[in-house]
Write a protein that holds these residues in place. Structure first.
Motif, PDB file in Angstrom:
ATOM      1  N   TYR A 230     -10.911   0.077   5.742  1.00 24.25           N
ATOM      2  CA  TYR A 230      -9.596   0.338   6.315  1.00 24.25           C
ATOM      3  C   TYR A 230      -9.686   0.181   7.826  1.00 24.25           C
ATOM      4  O   TYR A 230     -10.631   0.668   8.468  1.00 24.25           O
ATOM      5  CB  TYR A 230      -9.114   1.751   5.978  1.00 24.25           C
ATOM      6  CG  TYR A 230      -7.730   2.034   6.530  1.00 24.25           C
ATOM      7  CD1 TYR A 230      -6.604   1.426   5.981  1.00 24.25           C
ATOM      8  CD2 TYR A 230      -7.560   2.871   7.632  1.00 24.25           C
ATOM      9  CE1 TYR A 230      -5.344   1.659   6.495  1.00 24.25           C
ATOM     10  CE2 TYR A 230      -6.305   3.118   8.162  1.00 24.25           C
ATOM     11  CZ  TYR A 230      -5.193   2.510   7.595  1.00 24.25           C
ATOM     12  OH  TYR A 230      -3.942   2.734   8.112  1.00 24.25           O
ATOM     13  N   GLU A 236      -4.954  -2.674   7.785  1.00 27.23           N
ATOM     14  CA  GLU A 236      -5.450  -3.477   6.685  1.00 27.23           C
ATOM     15  C   GLU A 236      -6.379  -2.629   5.808  1.00 27.23           C
ATOM     16  O   GLU A 236      -7.299  -1.990   6.301  1.00 27.23           O
ATOM     17  CB  GLU A 236      -6.201  -4.705   7.190  1.00 27.23           C
ATOM     18  CG  GLU A 236      -6.657  -5.637   6.072  1.00 27.23           C
ATOM     19  CD  GLU A 236      -7.342  -6.881   6.604  1.00 27.23           C
ATOM     20  OE1 GLU A 236      -6.624  -7.864   6.895  1.00 27.23           O
ATOM     21  OE2 GLU A 236      -8.587  -6.860   6.743  1.00 27.23           O
ATOM     22  N   THR A 238      -8.620  -2.564   2.087  1.00 29.45           N
ATOM     23  CA  THR A 238      -9.180  -3.267   0.939  1.00 29.45           C
ATOM     24  C   THR A 238      -9.624  -2.234  -0.081  1.00 29.45           C
ATOM     25  O   THR A 238     -10.286  -1.250   0.265  1.00 29.45           O
ATOM     26  CB  THR A 238     -10.372  -4.140   1.348  1.00 29.45           C
ATOM     27  OG1 THR A 238      -9.933  -5.137   2.281  1.00 29.45           O
ATOM     28  CG2 THR A 238     -10.980  -4.826   0.127  1.00 29.45           C
ATOM     29  N   THR A 248      -6.495  -6.736  -0.860  1.00 29.68           N
ATOM     30  CA  THR A 248      -6.438  -6.443   0.570  1.00 29.68           C
ATOM     31  C   THR A 248      -4.975  -6.462   0.978  1.00 29.68           C
ATOM     32  O   THR A 248      -4.271  -7.457   0.761  1.00 29.68           O
ATOM     33  CB  THR A 248      -7.231  -7.467   1.392  1.00 29.68           C
ATOM     34  OG1 THR A 248      -8.619  -7.396   1.017  1.00 29.68           O
ATOM     35  CG2 THR A 248      -7.106  -7.166   2.882  1.00 29.68           C
TER      36      THR A 248
END
Length: 578
Positions: A230, A236, A238, A248
């Motif tokens: 993160y 973003e 995943t 993602t």
């Protein structure tokens, strides 16, 4: 200074838990300097299965406090958060229309799980919410419902979610103060409760970093996921799933997930500005969700912890602690089939939150109705104390409306006996009305005057009366028993049959059955019973039970005679001519 209803003296409600909590909420609200803001009382319900009578305390406790505040003319609303975005944890037992195939949905949001077969509702959560919403309407509970599925998927919680992710190290530190490092081996832990390590506390498998958020997988729909990366700056994220997929996403745009419970609850306190929300014993122990939430709402979300008394469990006569995940438990809807709504409200209103409640579906139910009727008579006569009067008032009315009551409240025990003996036949019930309720010839009593209590009695007899307790009149006289009677017994039957012509009412029949042994002893009908007279009455009663129902016991004899009717009584007590 807090405002009391109608200028009521403080000492008159000093032991009234509802007024005391309302005082505290109002005083705290005014102290915070936001007296113009609407006070918020809150409840949380998870439609993971049947919403039972224990859950009803989660609703009625804040309802009664909010209702008291509104009665004082102060703006107050009651929120109910439907935790319908929670994961489906297990297939409950005792729920019609499902089988083991529902196990394939474990881990999905409750709103993504199919409703039981035959349901009119679109998903699992709506199926179990609907009867509760109906019951709350019947109980006079106004509320604003909040679907957590709608809140999360609409993006309403994006900002507090991003805040929680930025503050994940601080949240982890707070949770770490209370972790026991024990596995979730108890029912409470397995249900997301407070025993051991909360199974909803997510930890990244790669870095060991704590994340207070659980995404639902886009491939299989479950939360069997792990965040592996993160980025705070871009948001973003995943994550991988046990099904083998990986995604993602940008968390600021992602709405297919939720904060874990111990973070989600304090986030909502701050988001909704909650002033009062009680919680059960399992959430109120040291290191519990309520204690941890108090730290997180202040240290992370910039809000304040609501006033939150602990409420004790609600038990059912003859049953152990209720659990929605196990199914087959009494619900508010099923309770309202045998309880008048004001009576059910009274059971919760008369006990302090920390006192346990027992809800009776067995023969004790008649005693509860007797208690309620006695209180109602005292209130009508103005002979009850202030606390009892307040409890009664809160049960029959709310700040908005009066609840339906039975116009002619015949004792529940009497109604169940009559329904049982007549097998609920409307024609026979109608015939008995003149004996049950003194009526005006110009305005005769109808069956509707006995409702909703009559409906409750009918449902109880059909679904809850033990099989061995049902009473059935003998189809023909017991000729052998009648032939064996001595002169004393024959004389008692003759006096009874003659008396039946005089006053065919419940009071008249009561006077008659207790009076026959007095007449035989040469005593006036109003003679106070002695031990010798009581023994003679018991002998007479046993004789009548044997001749009427073939047993030594049964329902109260006056009620039994009234329900049976004069023709059937004469048939059972008179030998046929040969």
């Amino acid at each position: 200074m807090s405002r009391r209803r109608g200028g009521e003296a403080a000492e008159s409600t000093s032991q009234d838990w509802v007024a005391t909590l309302a005082d505290e909420v109002i005083a705290t609200h005014e102290k915070e300097g936001d007296a113009d803001r609407t006070i918020v009382c809150a409840s949380g319900l998870s439609p993971s299965g049947p919403i039972h009578l224990g859950n009803l305390r989660e609703v009625l406790t804040p309802h009664l406090v909010a209702d008291e505040i509104r009665r004082r003319g102060i703006a107050c609303e009651h929120l109910i958060s439907w935790d319908d975005f929670d994961r489906y944890r297990r297939v409950p037992k005792g729920v019609d229309g499902i089988d083991d195939s529902w196990a394939e949905h474990i881990g999905k949001p409750l709103t993504s799980v199919p409703a039981p077969r035959g349901s009119a509702h679109e998903n699992w959560a709506e199926h179990f919410k609907a009867p509760m919403v109906d019951a709350l309407e019947r109980l006079g509970v106004p509320f604003r419902g909040i679907s957590q599925t709608q809140m999360y998927t609409s993006g309403a919680y994006v900002e507090p979610t991003l805040l929680a992710m930025r503050e994940r190290a601080r949240i982890d530190e707070v949770l770490g103060r209370f972790r026991t490092r024990k596995g979730p081996d108890s029912e409470g832990a397995a249900e997301g409760g407070d025993a051991g390590v909360d199974p909803d506390e997510a930890v990244g498998s790669t870095t060991g970093e704590y994340f207070p958020y659980k995404p639902y997988c886009g491939a299989c729909g479950t939360d069997d996921t792990t965040i592996v990366a993160y980025d705070d700056a871009t948001t973003e994220m995943t994550f991988t799933c046990a099904c083998g997929s990986s995604e993602t996403v940008l968390l600021r745009e992602f709405t297919r997930g939720k904060l874990v419970w111990k973070v989600d609850w304090p986030m909502r306190w701050a988001f909704e500005g909650v002033d009062f929300e009680p919680s059960g014993v399992d959430h109120s122990s040291p290191g519990s969700s309520y204690e941890v939430g108090g730290l997180l709402v202040r240290e992370v979300f910039g809000g304040r912890q609501p006033i939150g008394p602990m409420y004790a469990f609600v038990g059912i006569s003859g049953q152990a602690k209720m659990s929605s995940s196990k199914g087959g438990v009494p619900t508010p809807s099923s309770a309202l089939e045998v309880f008048e709504a004001p009576l059910l409200r009274w059971l919760y209103a008369r006990r302090r939150p920390n006192q346990a409640i027992k809800v009776a579906f067995d023969a004790e139910l008649s005693r509860l109705y007797d208690e309620w009727d006695a209180l109602s008579r005292k209130v009508a006569a103005g002979t009850t104390g202030a606390i009892e009067a307040l409890g009664h008032a809160r049960s029959v009315t709310t700040a908005e409306r009066a609840l339906p009551t039975t116009p002619q409240p015949v004792p529940f025990r009497t109604l169940t006996s009559v329904v049982d003996v007549t097998t609920g036949d409307p024609e026979q019930l109608g015939r008995l009305l003149s004996g049950l309720v003194p009526g005006d010839p110009e305005d005769p009593v109808t069956l509707d005057d006995l409702r909703p209590r009559l409906d409750c009695a009918e449902h109880w007899v059909e679904h809850y009366m033990p099989e061995e307790s049902h009473t059935r009149l003998l189809a023909a006289p017991d000729e052998e028993l009648l032939a064996s009677l001595d002169d004393t017994d024959r004389e008692s039957l003759r006096l009874l049959l003659e008396g039946l012509e005089q006053d065919w009412s419940l009071d008249g029949l009561t006077t008659l059955v207790y009076g026959v042994p007095k007449v035989q002893a040469g005593l006036p009908m109003d003679t106070r019973p002695t031990d010798e007279l009581k023994a003679a009455q018991r002998r007479f009663f046993v004789l009548l039970y044997r001749l009427l129902v073939g047993s030594d016991t049964g329902p109260r004899l006056p009620t039994l005679l009234l329900a049976a009717g004069p023709e059937a009584v004469r048939r059972c007590l008179t030998a046929r001519e040969h």
